[in-house]
Design a protein around this motif. Structure first.
Motif, PDB file in Angstrom:
ATOM      1  N   HIS A 238       0.841  -1.198   0.000  1.00  0.00           N
ATOM      2  CA  HIS A 238       0.000   0.000   0.000  1.00  0.00           C
ATOM      3  C   HIS A 238       0.876   1.248   0.000  1.00  0.00           C
ATOM      4  CE1 HIS A 238      -3.217   2.590   2.210  1.00  0.00           C
ATOM      5  NE2 HIS A 238      -3.145   2.882   0.919  1.00  0.00           N
ATOM      6  N   GLN A 239       1.890   1.256   0.815  1.00  0.00           N
ATOM      7  CA  GLN A 239       2.804   2.395   0.885  1.00  0.00           C
ATOM      8  C   GLN A 239       3.528   2.608  -0.445  1.00  0.00           C
ATOM      9  OE1 GLN A 239       5.745   2.017   3.962  1.00  0.00           O
ATOM     10  NE2 GLN A 239       6.351   4.170   3.860  1.00  0.00           N
ATOM     11  N   ARG A 240       3.937   1.509  -1.078  1.00  0.00           N
ATOM     12  CA  ARG A 240       4.646   1.611  -2.354  1.00  0.00           C
ATOM     13  C   ARG A 240       3.748   2.203  -3.439  1.00  0.00           C
ATOM     14  NH1 ARG A 240       7.296  -4.460  -2.319  1.00  0.00           N
ATOM     15  NH2 ARG A 240       8.972  -4.052  -0.801  1.00  0.00           N
ATOM     16  N   VAL A 241       2.488   1.737  -3.489  1.00  0.00           N
ATOM     17  CA  VAL A 241       1.563   2.233  -4.509  1.00  0.00           C
ATOM     18  C   VAL A 241       1.290   3.724  -4.303  1.00  0.00           C
ATOM     19  CG1 VAL A 241      -0.790   2.073  -5.390  1.00  0.00           C
ATOM     20  CG2 VAL A 241       0.495  -0.008  -4.901  1.00  0.00           C
ATOM     21  N   VAL A 242       1.037   4.119  -3.054  1.00  0.00           N
ATOM     22  CA  VAL A 242       0.773   5.532  -2.762  1.00  0.00           C
ATOM     23  C   VAL A 242       1.977   6.390  -3.141  1.00  0.00           C
ATOM     24  CG1 VAL A 242       0.368   7.200  -0.918  1.00  0.00           C
ATOM     25  CG2 VAL A 242      -0.900   5.044  -0.946  1.00  0.00           C
ATOM     26  N   PHE A 243       3.174   5.937  -2.817  1.00  0.00           N
ATOM     27  CA  PHE A 243       4.385   6.688  -3.160  1.00  0.00           C
ATOM     28  C   PHE A 243       4.534   6.810  -4.679  1.00  0.00           C
ATOM     29  CE2 PHE A 243       8.918   6.779  -4.258  1.00  0.00           C
ATOM     30  CZ  PHE A 243       9.301   7.941  -3.587  1.00  0.00           C
ATOM     31  N   THR A 244       4.247   5.718  -5.393  1.00  0.00           N
ATOM     32  CA  THR A 244       4.332   5.741  -6.856  1.00  0.00           C
ATOM     33  C   THR A 244       3.388   6.771  -7.448  1.00  0.00           C
ATOM     34  OG1 THR A 244       4.922   3.387  -6.908  1.00  0.00           O
ATOM     35  CG2 THR A 244       4.103   4.369  -8.958  1.00  0.00           C
ATOM     36  N   PHE A 245       2.150   6.804  -6.941  1.00  0.00           N
ATOM     37  CA  PHE A 245       1.183   7.765  -7.461  1.00  0.00           C
ATOM     38  C   PHE A 245       1.536   9.200  -7.106  1.00  0.00           C
ATOM     39  CE2 PHE A 245      -2.096   4.204  -7.638  1.00  0.00           C
ATOM     40  CZ  PHE A 245      -1.912   4.050  -9.000  1.00  0.00           C
ATOM     41  N   LYS A 246       2.173   9.399  -5.960  1.00  0.00           N
ATOM     42  CA  LYS A 246       2.606  10.758  -5.609  1.00  0.00           C
ATOM     43  C   LYS A 246       3.651  11.252  -6.603  1.00  0.00           C
ATOM     44  CE  LYS A 246       1.612  10.776  -0.649  1.00  0.00           C
ATOM     45  NZ  LYS A 246       2.182  10.850   0.729  1.00  0.00           N
ATOM     46  N   VAL A 247       4.553  10.367  -6.995  1.00  0.00           N
ATOM     47  CA  VAL A 247       5.562  10.724  -8.001  1.00  0.00           C
ATOM     48  C   VAL A 247       4.888  11.057  -9.331  1.00  0.00           C
ATOM     49  CG1 VAL A 247       7.532   9.888  -9.331  1.00  0.00           C
ATOM     50  CG2 VAL A 247       7.371   9.383  -6.886  1.00  0.00           C
ATOM     51  N   ILE A 248       3.885  10.227  -9.724  1.00  0.00           N
ATOM     52  CA  ILE A 248       3.142  10.474 -10.961  1.00  0.00           C
ATOM     53  C   ILE A 248       2.426  11.826 -10.894  1.00  0.00           C
ATOM     54  CG2 ILE A 248       1.214   9.692 -12.392  1.00  0.00           C
ATOM     55  CD1 ILE A 248       1.957   6.842 -11.672  1.00  0.00           C
ATOM     56  N   ASN A 249       1.831  12.143  -9.741  1.00  0.00           N
ATOM     57  CA  ASN A 249       1.144  13.417  -9.574  1.00  0.00           C
ATOM     58  C   ASN A 249       2.090  14.592  -9.791  1.00  0.00           C
ATOM     59  OD1 ASN A 249      -1.031  11.861  -8.907  1.00  0.00           O
ATOM     60  ND2 ASN A 249      -1.113  12.451  -6.762  1.00  0.00           N
ATOM     61  N   ILE A 250       3.262  14.518  -9.164  1.00  0.00           N
ATOM     62  CA  ILE A 250       4.244  15.601  -9.274  1.00  0.00           C
ATOM     63  C   ILE A 250       4.687  15.771 -10.724  1.00  0.00           C
ATOM     64  CG2 ILE A 250       6.572  16.337  -8.619  1.00  0.00           C
ATOM     65  CD1 ILE A 250       6.094  14.941  -5.916  1.00  0.00           C
ATOM     66  N   ILE A 251       4.952  14.660 -11.399  1.00  0.00           N
ATOM     67  CA  ILE A 251       5.396  14.719 -12.799  1.00  0.00           C
ATOM     68  C   ILE A 251       4.305  15.317 -13.682  1.00  0.00           C
ATOM     69  CG2 ILE A 251       6.033  13.334 -14.812  1.00  0.00           C
ATOM     70  CD1 ILE A 251       7.394  11.375 -12.900  1.00  0.00           C
ATOM     71  N   ALA A 252       3.060  14.866 -13.491  1.00  0.00           N
ATOM     72  CA  ALA A 252       1.947  15.356 -14.320  1.00  0.00           C
ATOM     73  C   ALA A 252       1.726  16.851 -14.115  1.00  0.00           C
ATOM     74  CB  ALA A 252       0.674  14.578 -13.988  1.00  0.00           C
ATOM     75  N   ILE A 253       1.709  17.307 -12.861  1.00  0.00           N
ATOM     76  CA  ILE A 253       1.489  18.732 -12.578  1.00  0.00           C
ATOM     77  C   ILE A 253       2.636  19.571 -13.116  1.00  0.00           C
ATOM     78  CG2 ILE A 253       1.295  20.429 -10.726  1.00  0.00           C
ATOM     79  CD1 ILE A 253      -0.166  18.269  -9.092  1.00  0.00           C
TER      80      ILE A 253
END
Length: 315
Positions: A238-253
């Motif tokens: 769960h922690q790994r998935v959340v961290f991955t999506f946070k990275v995706i969010n930063i890149i997209a923004i």
């Protein structure tokens, strides 16, 4: 049979302790738990793959990238022969980028339909003549106009540094026009450069209210459905998935900011909905037994309401 077993059977009977249906359910739950531990939730990475593909698709072919290429006569001829149906204006000092768009398309642009405002810019355009651009002019605004015949034009508007004079650059034809009618320029600039109603203090206060409202909303949902705040992650995966999506969010923004797509209302709504739905799906997958996704759903709804209110406020 031992005496103990005989005595036990006499006390509780020899019937099976569990029914066959209950035994099957226990075995099925045990197998599910074993598979979840073995693959750690990564056996079906549909959420991650779908999120990445969706964002790449939006970045590659997003509708905010489309440019209107409509063959038209000179903007002066159009203004002299056709009435302006719609008008959009947005301040922009960057001479290398056009930010204006159709009504309801760009954040912060002033938008008008046929009326006094469209008559003012018609008068200005009708009195424009082809000229040579020089360093005395600087870009101040982007203008989008739609005529009655369906043709649309985007122009960059310039002001003269030393005198009250306007000029326009037709983006499609790259033709520079200078407006020589002083009265038409004064009337239009008095309308366009009137005092900005935006108040920075009110904006900061509004941000504070939004943050407080988000905190109260989350606390209320957690209290109502007894959703624990700790531990923050139900598992390592769960922690790994959340961290991955946070990275995706930063890149997209970051990409949206660098490309200038952040000013487009449709692009922002698409980005917000995509990222928040990913968050809801993640919380549901890992924490549905504790109803953790209720918090994500509430946060998503709250965020969309706030963003819609912000768009209405700045328009």
């Amino acid at each position: 049979m031992t005496s103990f077993k005989k005595k036990l059977d006499e006390e509780i009977g020899e019937a099976p302790r569990f029914t066959k249906a209950l035994q099957e359910r226990i075995v099925h739950r045990t197998e599910q738990h074993h598979r979840h531990k073995q693959y750690g939730g990564w056996q079906y990475p549909t959420i991650i793959v779908g999120a990445i593909v969706t964002l790449l698709f939006l970045i590659a072919v997003g509708p905010w990238q489309r440019t209107e290429y409509v063959q038209h006569a000179s903007i002066v001829e159009l203004a002299q022969n056709e009435e302006i149906q719609q008008l959009s204006i947005v301040q922009n000092w960057d001479e290398d980028r056009i930010n204006v768009g159709r009504i309801g398309w760009v954040i912060g642009q002033q938008e008008f339909t046929k009326g006094t405002e469209t008559k003012l810019i018609e008068n200005v355009l009708q009195n424009a003549v082809v000229a040579q651009k020089n360093d005395d002019y600087y870009g101040v605004s982007d203008v989008w106009v739609a005529f009655d015949n369906g043709q649309t034009v985007k122009v960059k508007m310039f002001k003269n540094k030393d005198k009250e004079q306007l000029a326009f650059l037709d983006i499609q034809t790259n033709t520079f026009y200078q407006v020589n009618d002083e009265q038409a320029v004064i009337e239009f600039t008095n309308f366009l450069f009137k005092e900005d109603p935006f108040n920075f203090t009110v904006f900061l206060l509004w941000i504070g209210v939004i943050i407080l409202g988000a905190w109260i909303t989350e606390r209320a949902v957690r209290w109502k459905f007894n959703i624990p705040k700790e531990p923050k992650y139900v598992s390592v995966n769960h922690q790994r998935v959340v961290f991955t999506f946070k990275v995706i969010n930063i890149i997209a923004i970051t990409i949206f900011n660098l490309k200038g797509w952040i000013i487009y209302i449709a692009a922002d709504f698409t980005l917000i909905i995509t990222l928040t739905l990913i968050n809801v799906a993640t919380e549901y997958y890992f924490g549905r037994h504790e109803k953790r996704h209720y918090v994500a759903v509430t946060t998503t709804t709250y965020l969309l309401i706030v963003f819609t209110a912000f768009i209405i406020w700045v328009q």
